[in-house]
Design a protein around this motif. Sequence first.
Motif, PDB file in Angstrom:
ATOM      1  N   SER A 157      35.527  26.486 104.935  1.00 43.42           N
ATOM      2  CA  SER A 157      36.339  26.241 106.317  1.00 43.42           C
ATOM      3  C   SER A 157      37.445  25.216 105.881  1.00 43.42           C
ATOM      4  O   SER A 157      38.669  24.979 106.327  1.00 43.42           O
ATOM      5  N   ALA A 158      36.782  23.921 105.523  1.00 39.88           N
ATOM      6  CA  ALA A 158      37.415  22.695 105.530  1.00 39.88           C
ATOM      7  C   ALA A 158      38.849  22.686 104.902  1.00 39.88           C
ATOM      8  O   ALA A 158      39.576  22.079 105.341  1.00 39.88           O
ATOM      9  N   GLY A 185      38.562  16.019 106.364  1.00 39.90           N
ATOM     10  CA  GLY A 185      39.848  16.049 106.717  1.00 39.90           C
ATOM     11  C   GLY A 185      39.987  14.904 107.926  1.00 39.90           C
ATOM     12  O   GLY A 185      39.393  14.162 108.260  1.00 39.90           O
ATOM     13  N   THR A 209      41.694  24.089 106.840  1.00 42.95           N
ATOM     14  CA  THR A 209      41.663  23.713 108.351  1.00 42.95           C
ATOM     15  C   THR A 209      42.157  22.370 108.446  1.00 42.95           C
ATOM     16  O   THR A 209      41.486  21.162 108.326  1.00 42.95           O
ATOM     17  N   GLY A 243      31.340  21.635 104.735  1.00 33.67           N
ATOM     18  CA  GLY A 243      32.509  21.951 105.004  1.00 33.67           C
ATOM     19  C   GLY A 243      32.412  23.545 105.138  1.00 33.67           C
ATOM     20  O   GLY A 243      33.490  24.406 105.301  1.00 33.67           O
ATOM     21  N   ARG A 270      43.887  18.807 106.184  1.00 37.98           N
ATOM     22  CA  ARG A 270      42.763  19.599 105.681  1.00 37.98           C
ATOM     23  C   ARG A 270      41.737  18.614 105.019  1.00 37.98           C
ATOM     24  O   ARG A 270      42.136  17.548 104.414  1.00 37.98           O
ATOM     25  N   SER A 302      37.108  19.584 110.605  1.00 36.19           N
ATOM     26  CA  SER A 302      37.297  19.839 108.981  1.00 36.19           C
ATOM     27  C   SER A 302      36.414  18.629 108.271  1.00 36.19           C
ATOM     28  O   SER A 302      36.949  17.330 108.217  1.00 36.19           O
ATOM     29  N   THR A 330      31.286  21.620 111.136  1.00 33.47           N
ATOM     30  CA  THR A 330      32.033  22.616 110.867  1.00 33.47           C
ATOM     31  C   THR A 330      31.871  23.728 111.780  1.00 33.47           C
ATOM     32  O   THR A 330      30.675  24.088 112.252  1.00 33.47           O
TER      33      THR A 330
END
Length: 363
Positions: free
Chosen positions: A260-261, A236, A264, A252, A244, A233, A337
């Motif tokens: 996604s980041a 993250g 996630t 990301g 997250r 992530s 990622t």
Amino acid sequence: MKVLTGIAAAAVALLIAPIFLIGLAAAAVDRPDIELPDGKGRGLKGVPAAFHPWFLKASQACEHPELSPALLAAQMNQESHFNTKRPFRSPAGAEGPAQFMPGTWATWGRDDDGNGRIDPYDIGDAVMAQGRMMCSLVGQAKRSGYRDDPRRLALAGYNAGWTRVEQFKGVPPSSWALLDKDDPTSGQTYNYVRLIMASLPQFQGPTGLNVSGSGIGPNALRRASSYIGTPYSWGGGTPAGPSRGYCDGTNGYLPNGECSASKTPGFDCSSLVQYAYWPDKQLPRTAEPQYRATAHNPVAKSELRPGDLLFWSNKSGYIYHVALYAGDGKVLHAPRTGRNVQVQDMATAMPAGDYHGATRPQA
């Protein structure tokens, strides 16, 4: 499902929901077969990716080794099949993937995912509340002196209330709280415990790295290896564990352009390293400053030890990636990622021509 009332009729009514939920096949969530070891030497597999880091974190937060990630996963599967849809509520009123009654949620629920709400439908909040309650019950079970597996006793307490465990001096018998009046062995709590314990192998994955030795480096490697399988992530991860991240216009995103980041919980390469060494060595947050903070103690490839930091840079010399040396020519890192924290050969983990060097953090 938690039953904490002392009124027998109400207790029996509330006990119906977990077994009822077993049949909700449509509520099941796809579970990728990703294997995830925890820091106590036990693995986890077959759970939805969003649940992975939370089962680990809840297990690691408990001082009792009996509360493994696999036990929490098997229990969550029994309660709800990992269902987070709203409104997902049992006939008795239990809510969310861990099936908390409102009164019990008021005791155990917290804003563990940091989104500003305490919600039994939020995965992080639900799993951590489940872990806190189960950890407390495991402790009660171990102190009780009852001759049974503390895990079984804790599960019974979670389902029926600890007063029922005390009443029967163990797991309530198969004849108590019958779900089928024509079946004298259909006791709800008895079968709840039986089914969860029987399903444990479904969720137990292999153990993580076999890290020998002591000291700051091996200890950091052990700590990081507890999150093998956790999603990458961008942005993250903190010294407290996965979190997250965010998308910044470049990083990301999945290949299809999806950010996604931001949804996630996980680590990026440098936050995994920061987590691994904290608090023994409080490294900076990103790879370039981590290199500068440790560059005074460089290590040749031939002298690498477990826990040493390996760095890769672009043509301008900017450090863009960091990993931990895992021994035998391998590294442990969070690659990018769409990938998970994993062990890879050092030669292929990143472009060989970008290898910048290695350092050894010191306490």
